[in-house]
Design an enzyme around this catalytic site. Structure first.
Site, PDB file in Angstrom:
ATOM      1  N   ARG A 127       0.822  -1.004   0.097  1.00 56.91           N
ATOM      2  CA  ARG A 127      -0.048  -0.168  -0.013  1.00 56.91           C
ATOM      3  C   ARG A 127       0.861   1.275  -0.005  1.00 56.91           C
ATOM      4  O   ARG A 127       2.092   1.282   0.637  1.00 56.91           O
ATOM      5  CB  ARG A 127      -0.923  -0.105   1.263  1.00 56.91           C
ATOM      6  CG  ARG A 127      -1.910  -1.029   1.210  1.00 56.91           C
ATOM      7  CD  ARG A 127      -2.856  -1.192   2.381  1.00 56.91           C
ATOM      8  NE  ARG A 127      -3.623   0.031   2.497  1.00 56.91           N
ATOM      9  CZ  ARG A 127      -3.661   0.807   3.701  1.00 56.91           C
ATOM     10  NH1 ARG A 127      -2.829   0.597   4.717  1.00 56.91           N
ATOM     11  NH2 ARG A 127      -4.361   1.731   3.609  1.00 56.91           N
ATOM     12  N   GLY A 129      -0.176   4.334   1.134  1.00 53.82           N
ATOM     13  CA  GLY A 129      -0.528   5.270   2.211  1.00 53.82           C
ATOM     14  C   GLY A 129      -1.795   5.164   2.783  1.00 53.82           C
ATOM     15  O   GLY A 129      -2.464   4.244   2.221  1.00 53.82           O
ATOM     16  N   CYS A 130      -2.147   5.685   4.040  1.00 58.90           N
ATOM     17  CA  CYS A 130      -3.310   5.341   4.817  1.00 58.90           C
ATOM     18  C   CYS A 130      -3.624   6.559   5.351  1.00 58.90           C
ATOM     19  O   CYS A 130      -2.974   7.351   5.744  1.00 58.90           O
ATOM     20  CB  CYS A 130      -3.298   4.115   5.339  1.00 58.90           C
ATOM     21  SG  CYS A 130      -2.128   4.304   6.713  1.00 58.90           S
ATOM     22  N   GLY A 131      -5.109   6.916   5.373  1.00 62.27           N
ATOM     23  CA  GLY A 131      -5.626   7.875   6.221  1.00 62.27           C
ATOM     24  C   GLY A 131      -5.348   7.534   7.641  1.00 62.27           C
ATOM     25  O   GLY A 131      -5.381   8.519   8.167  1.00 62.27           O
TER      26      GLY A 131
END
Length: 301
Positions: A127, A129-131
């Site tokens: 992945r 990035g993530c919030g």
């Protein structure tokens, strides 16, 4: 860091002193100040912000930008607030390692906690990035929380909230020097401020507070937390996970934060400034007390 680790330090028993706390979390730099039409070279204190990597049993989990202060509290509080561990005793050790570009917190947790975390992290490979840190699904981001125990016999008075907010600023040592950090404080039912932690990140400040409370064996049901920020859903989740029945924010909460607080029966207070506040959830946990001036005006009208 274990059950036998040194007790966390609050504002009342902090042996570091204001100067030491500032030096650990800030740096003095030469700047050009323009004021009143005059230029002057002065030394200015700026809050430090460094990359802090959290590793669990040798496996990287997250990298946060944080103030390099009270990092053992941060490691423990993050682990508890994110539900990685359920009890402080499940965190066996925390070693702080200085790297060329930041710090690494090497955290050792119980095997069953690590296995649960590994299952949670398994699908994150690749992945970009993530919030929300360490999450890859709506279920994880909005994880279910246990309802908080009902304590209707111990409502917190609104005067206690005002008392806590009134004393919080004087204990924000790092913010007084830099003007750039948030604070999270723990108060008893009378509004006496017992612990304060600061960080450039509002979530980090709350994590540090949760860790400090755990290291002091503080009963999270015995008082309330105050934060110098808005109340987001993550802040509500962390507070609820730690067992806090009441969270007070100086700014407004989000609608999702309010819904989450109502689901677990948390008293969520926002826009708390002076004697004024707004109760968004859990009104049965707070006793609204008219100020002396307000009572007098009622009698004379």
């Amino acid at each position: 860091m274990s059950a036998g680790s040194p007790r966390a330090r609050g504002h009342g028993d902090d042996s570091r002193g204001p100067a030491a706390a500032i030096c650990e979390g800030a740096r003095s730099l030469d700047v050009l100040r323009w004021r009143g039409g005059h230029a002057q070279r002065v030394d200015d204190w700026l809050s430090e912000e460094v990359a802090v990597a959290l590793q669990y049993n040798g496996v990287s989990h997250a990298v946060m930008l944080a103030t390099p202060l009270d990092l053992e509290d941060f490691a423990l509080g993050f682990s508890l607030g994110e539900g990685i561990v359920e009890r402080s005793a499940e965190v066996y050790d925390c070693e702080i390692v200085r790297e060329p570009r930041g710090l690494t917190l090497q955290i050792e947790v119980a095997a069953r906690c690590f296995e649960r975390l590994r299952e949670r992290r398994r699908s994150l490979t690749g992945r970009t990035g993530c919030g929300l840190c360490g999450t890859d699904s709506l279920e994880q981001a909005l994880r279910p929380l246990r309802p908080l125990p009902a304590r209707p016999e111990l409502p917190i008075g609104s005067s206690a909230v005002a008392r806590a907010l009134g004393s919080l600023r004087e204990h924000q040592r790092l913010n007084a020097a830099t003007g750039a950090v948030h604070a999270a404080g723990w108060c008893d039912a009378r509004g006496r401020l017992l612990l304060v932690r600061e960080d450039v990140g509002r979530h980090n400040a709350l994590d540090k507070l949760i860790g400090a409370m755990a290291r002091c064996d503080t009963d999270a049901a015995s008082g309330f937390a105050v934060i110098t920020s808005r109340a987001s859903v993550e802040m509500v989740q962390k507070a609820a996970q730690a067992g806090m029945p009441m969270l007070v924010a100086v700014s407004a909460p989000t609608a999702l934060a309010v819904r989450s607080a109502r689901e677990v029966d948390m008293c969520l207070v926002g826009l708390a400034r002076g004697d004024d506040l707004v109760v968004y959830s859990g009104a049965q946990r707070i006793a609204l007390e008219p100020s002396p001036d307000f009572s007098t005006s009622l009698l004379t009208t």
